[in-house]
Design an enzyme around this catalytic site. Structure first.
Site, short mmCIF file in Angstrom:
data_model
loop_
_atom_site.label_atom_id
_atom_site.label_comp_id
_atom_site.label_asym_id
_atom_site.label_seq_id
_atom_site.Cartn_x
_atom_site.Cartn_y
_atom_site.Cartn_z
N GLU A 414 -13.18 25.64 2.41
CA GLU A 414 -14.54 25.81 1.75
C GLU A 414 -15.24 24.56 2.09
O GLU A 414 -16.41 24.65 2.35
CB GLU A 414 -14.27 25.62 0.19
CG GLU A 414 -14.11 27.11 -0.25
CD GLU A 414 -12.55 27.63 -0.07
OE1 GLU A 414 -11.78 26.69 0.24
OE2 GLU A 414 -12.29 28.57 -0.08
N GLN A 436 -15.67 32.43 -1.61
CA GLN A 436 -15.25 33.49 -2.13
C GLN A 436 -15.13 33.62 -3.85
O GLN A 436 -15.14 34.64 -4.45
CB GLN A 436 -13.86 33.69 -1.54
CG GLN A 436 -13.33 34.94 -1.75
CD GLN A 436 -12.05 35.36 -0.60
OE1 GLN A 436 -11.00 34.86 -0.69
NE2 GLN A 436 -12.47 36.05 0.91
N HIS A 485 -9.62 33.91 -10.50
CA HIS A 485 -10.58 34.98 -10.23
C HIS A 485 -11.68 35.15 -11.43
O HIS A 485 -12.39 35.99 -11.47
CB HIS A 485 -9.99 36.27 -10.04
CG HIS A 485 -9.39 36.26 -8.62
ND1 HIS A 485 -8.72 37.43 -7.93
CD2 HIS A 485 -8.96 35.03 -7.79
CE1 HIS A 485 -8.27 36.93 -6.84
NE2 HIS A 485 -8.20 35.69 -6.78
#
Ligand SMILES: Cc1ncc(C[n+]2csc(CCOP(=O)(O)OP(=O)(O)O)c2C)c(N)n1
Ligand SMILES: [Mg+2]
Length: 689
Positions: A414, A436, A485
C-alpha cells in the site's frame, strides 16, 4: 574528470554548506533560528548534484545542503544561501515552505521539499520515476524532461525503514520485469543514525542485495565521488534502470545543534571523522593540483564565512508568519467554481448515458470509464484492479477500455501504491489509486497524512500531488471477512488538514461525487479519499425485496464538496447519517412512519456544517446514525459541529461499538443495527432521555 574550475566551484558549494550549518547554530544561539540539523561531513553530495542536470527531479536528505547549493549554481537567478537561511529563521519570505518548515526545495531547481519523516519520500521518488516513463508512453505532458533521472537521497539508518525497504523493493521489482524506472538512490552513509551505529558493511551491499546496480563513492573525496556519481547518473539515464549509490560520508558536529555526541561516541571515533572532513580533503586537492595556494584556500573559507554571516544578519529580522490564516493559506487550495466547471465539463464530454438504473459498483465503474475517456492523463491502479477488475468488480473492463498503460495491477504494498500516486500526481498524471480494504490503508496512511496532504502546505502551493484514492470500506458484510474486511475506522483520515473524505452511499451520488473528486484533484490539486461502502456495492433494494430503490441512473451532474443530501422534509426528527447508515435510516424512517428528514452527509471531511445546522434547526431533534466507532467516529464531529454552531435542540447518537469486528454472526453484536436506530428515534421523538 572535474576541471580545476569545476573543482573550485564544488569547493565553494561545500564551503557554503558548512558555513550555513555554523550560521544556523549562531542564529539558534541568538534565538532567531529554529533548525540546526546540518550537512557537515556530507558535503561530498555536491558531487552528486554536479553529476546530474538541474532538470532532474531531486528528493533530498536533510543533509544534502551542498547538493542544493551546487544545483543552484547551475540555475541562474537563484540565491541558495539566502533560501536556506530564510528557512532556518522560519521567514515568511522563504521561497519554498514560506516559513512553515526548514526544507530543501525550489521549483526552479526541481528540488521537491521533503518532510522530516525519514524515508517517507522514497515511495514518491519511485512514483516520479515511473511517471516520467509512463507520461512519455501515454504521450501526455510531464513536469520533467523525457530523459530525466530522479535522484533520491537518504541516510544509512533511514535505509532500514520499512518505507525505504518497500520503495527499494518496488524499484527492484519494476526493474526485474523490465519496467523502466530511472531513479538514482543515494544513501549518504555516515555510519550512524542519531546515536545508533549502522553495522559495518550493511550499506555496502544494500542495492546489490536487491539485484540493483550498486555504485560506491567516497563522499570525503569530492573528485572521485564525482567520477562515480557521473557514471551512476549516466548509467541510470541510459538504461532507465534504478541504481543505488553508496556515498560514504562522516557526520561532523553531532546529529543536530542540541546533540552532545560525546555521550555515545568515543573521542577517538569523533576525531577519526574529523580527520576525514571532506572540506579539508577538497582544500588539499586544490592546493595539490596547484589551483590555489594554502593561503588562498584559507581566504576562500573566510570569505564564505563572511558572506554567509552577512546574509544571516539580514535574515535574522525577516518577517515571520503572523497569523493562522497566513500559516494555513497553502494547506489546500479550494476554488469551488473551478472544480464545478471541471466536473461539469467532464460529465458533458461523456455524452448521454442510457438512463438505466445501476448499482453503486456499476456507477463507480461507469464513471471511472467515462473519466478515463475524458482525461488522457488519468491512470487507475492498485492490487487486482486490472486483470481481475477489482475484488468486487468495480474496475472491471477498464483495462480493456483504457489499456495496460493506464489501468494496471501494482505489487502488494500500500505504501508503494500511494507513493506511485504521489509521484504520478506531482509529475502531471491524474492518479486514481485503489486501496483494497480500509483495514489495509492504515499501515500506509502516512503516505497520505505526512506526504500527500502536506506537499502544498510545505511548498506554499508551488508543488501539488492531485490524487483520488478509492478505498473499499465499512462493515455489514454478513459476517464475512471479520475485522479486516469490515473495518470502520475513519478517524485517521478525518483529522488530516485539507484532505477531502468523500463517502457515497447511493449510485447517483457516487458518480457525481467521483467526478467532483477527480475535478478537485485536477483543478485544485486536492487529495481526495473516496470511501466506498462495500456492503452497498451490489445492493438493489431499499425497503422490500425487488423494489429496486437503491438503484439509480447516472446523471450528468456534479456535487459540491461539503454539501449534504436531504431525504424528506418532516418536522419531527432529523436523522444525520452517511454510508450504510443512510440505507438503514431510510428503512427505519419508513417503518416508524415518523415525519423525518434524513440527511446524508456524503462528505466526512469537510463536514457539511451549514446543511447540518439548517436541517437540525428545522426539527430541533437530531439523531446521529453512525456506523463507525463511538470513540473517534464521525458522530463526534457531527455533535461538535452542532454545538459549535450553537444548536440548542435535542441530540442523541447511535454508533457501532468501540470494538474490532469479529468473524461470523457475532459481528452483529458490535455493529450498529436498525433496531438500535429505531429505539433511539422513538425515544427522541417521544421526549424520553
Ligand atoms: C520515521 C521517523 N522516525 C524517527 C525519526 C527521528 N529521526 C530523525 S533523524 C534520525 C536518524 C536518521 O539517521 P540516518 O538515516 O543515518 O541519517 P543521518 O542523520 O545520519 O544523516 C531519526 C531516528 C524521524 N525523523 N522519522
Ligand atoms: Mg546516518
Amino acid at each position: 574528470m572535474l576541471t580545476d574550475t569545476r573543482l573550485l566551484e564544488l569547493y565553494d558549494s561545500q564551503l557554503g554548506s558548512r558555513h550555513l550549518d555554523l550560521a544556523a547554530r549562531e542564529l539558534r544561539a541568538e534565538g532567531a533560528g529554529f533548525y540546526t540539523i546540518g550537512s557537515a561531513g556530507h558535503e561530498g553530495n555536491a558531487a552528486v548534484a554536479a553529476a546530474l542536470r538541474p532538470t532532474d527531479p531531486a528528493l533530498l536528505h536533510y543533509r544534502s545542503g551542498a547538493f542544493y547549493l551546487e544545483r543552484a549554481r547551475q540555475v541562474p537567478g537563484t540565491d541558495p544561501l539566502r533560501d536556506v537561511l530564510l528557512g532556518v529563521v522560519a521567514a515568511a519570505s522563504e521561497p519554498i515552505a514560506g516559513g512553515r518548515h526548514k526544507v530543501f526545495g525550489h521549483p526552479k531547481l526541481n528540488v521537491i521539499p521533503q518532510t522530516s519523516t525519514i524515508a517517507s519520500h522514497l515511495p514518491r521518488a519511485v512514483g516520479v520515476a515511473l511517471a516520467v516513463e509512463r507520461a512519455a508512453k501515454l504521450g501526455v505532458e510531464c513536469a520533467w524532461p523525457r530523459d530525466s533521472v530522479v535522484v533520491c537521497s537518504f541516510g544509512d539508518a533511514s535505509a532500514n525503514h520499512s518505507t525505504a525497504v518497500g520503495a527499494l523493493n518496488t524499484a527492484a521489482y519494476c526493474a526485474h520485469q523490465g519496467l523502466p524506472l530511472p531513479v538514482l538512490f543515494v544513501c549518504e552513509d555516515n555510519g550512524i543514525g542519531i546515536s545508533v551505529r549502522t553495522p559495518s558493511g550493511w550499506i555496502a551491499s544494500y542495492g546489490s542485495r536487491l539485484g540493483m546496480r550498486q555504485f560506491t563513492a567516497d563522499g570525503c573525496d569530492v573528485a572521485s565521488a564525482y567520477e562515480v556519481a557521473a557514471e551512476a547518473a549516466e548509467w541510470v539515464r541510459a538504461t532507465r534502470r534504478p541504481a543505488f549509490l553508496h556515498l560514504r560520508t562522516v557526520r561532523l558536529m553531532g546529529h543536530a545543534g542540541s546533540d552532545a555526541e560525546v555521550a555515545y561516541r568515543s573521542r577517538a571515533e569523533i576525531a577519526a571523522d574529523e580527520e576525514r572532513d571532506p572540506l579539508t580533503a577538497t582544500a588539499r586537492l586544490l592546493v595539490a593540483r596547484g589551483v590555489v595556494t594554502e593561503d588562498e584556500v584559507a581566504a576562500l573559507a573566510e570569505a564564505k564565512r563572511e558572506e554567509v554571516r552577512a546574509i544571516a544578519r539580514e535574515v535574522a529580522s525577516a518577517a515571520r508568519l503572523e497569523t493562522a490564516r497566513a500559516v494555513m493559506a497553502s494547506l489546500a487550495p479550494s476554488r469551488p467554481a473551478a472544480v464545478a466547471g471541471e466536473a461539469v465539463a467532464a460529465a458533458r464530454a461523456t455524452g448521454a448515458r442510457p438512463a438505466e438504473p445501476v448499482t453503486l459498483a456499476q456507477a463507480i465503474n461507469q464513471t471511472l470509464a467515462d473519466l478515463l475517456d475524458h482525461y488522457p492523463e488519468m491512470v487507475v491502479f492498485g492490487e487486482d484492479v486490472a486483470r481481475k477488475g477489482g475484488v468486487y468488480g468495480v474496475t472491471r473492463g477498464l483495462l480493456r477500455r483504457a489499456g495496460a498503460g493506464r489501468v494496471f495491477d501494482t505489487l502488494l504494498d500500500e505504501q508503494s501504491i500511494l507513493g506511485l500516486a504521489l509521484g504520478a500526481g506531482l509529475s502531471g498524471l491524474l492518479p486514481v489509486a485503489e486501496i483494497q480494504y480500509l483495514a489495509y490503508l492504515h499501515n500506509a496512511v502516512d503516505q497520505i497524512r505526512g506526504e500527500a496532504a502536506t506537499l502544498s502546505f510545505f511548498s506554499s502551493g508551488q508543488y501539488r500531488n492531485p490524487m483520488v484514492v478509492r478505498v473499499a470500506g465499512y462493515a455489514y458484510q454478513k459476517g464475512f471477512g471479520g475485522h479486516f474486511h469490515n473495518d470502520n475506522a475513519v478517524a485517521s483520515l478525518r483529522d488530516i488538514p485539507g484532505l477531502v473524505v468523500a463517502t457515497p452511499s447511493r449510485p447517483d451520488d457516487a458518480a457525481a461525487m467521483l467526478r467532483t473528486c477527480v475535478a478537485a484533484a485536477r483543478a485544485d490539486g486536492r487529495v481526495c479519499v473516496f470511501l466506498e461502502p462495500i456492503a452497498l456495492y451490489h445492493t438493489r433494494d431499499l425497503h422490500e425485496e425487488g423494489d429496486g430503490e437503491w438503484l439509480a441512473p447516472i446523471a450528468a451532474k456534479h456535487v459540491p464538496i461539503g454539501r449534504a443530501r436531504v431525504y424528506g422534509s418532516g418536522d419531527q426528527l432529523t436523522i444525520v447519517t452517511f454510508g450504510n447508515g443512510l440505507h438503514m435510516s431510510l428503512r427505519v424512517a419508513r417503518r416508524l412512519g415518523l415525519r423525518c428528514r434524513v440527511v446524508d452527509l456524503r462528505w466526512l471531511s469537510p463536514l457539511p456544517a451549514d446543511d447540518l445546522l439548517r436541517e437540525a434547526t428545522a426539527t430541533g431533534k437530531v439523531l446521529v446514525v453512525d456506523e463507525t466507532r463511538r470513540s473517534g467516529g464521525v458522530s463526534e464531529g457531527v455533535l461538535a459541529a452542532l454545538a459549535d454552531a450553537g444548536f440548542d435542540g435535542r441530540v442523541a447518537r447511535v454508533t457501532s461499538k468501540d470494538s474490532f469486528v469479529p468473524l461470523g454472526d457475532a459481528a452483529a453484536h458490535v455493529l450498529l443495527t436498525e433496531d438500535e436506530i429505531e429505539a433511539a428515534a422513538l425515544d427522541l421523538v417521544r421526549g424520553r432521555p
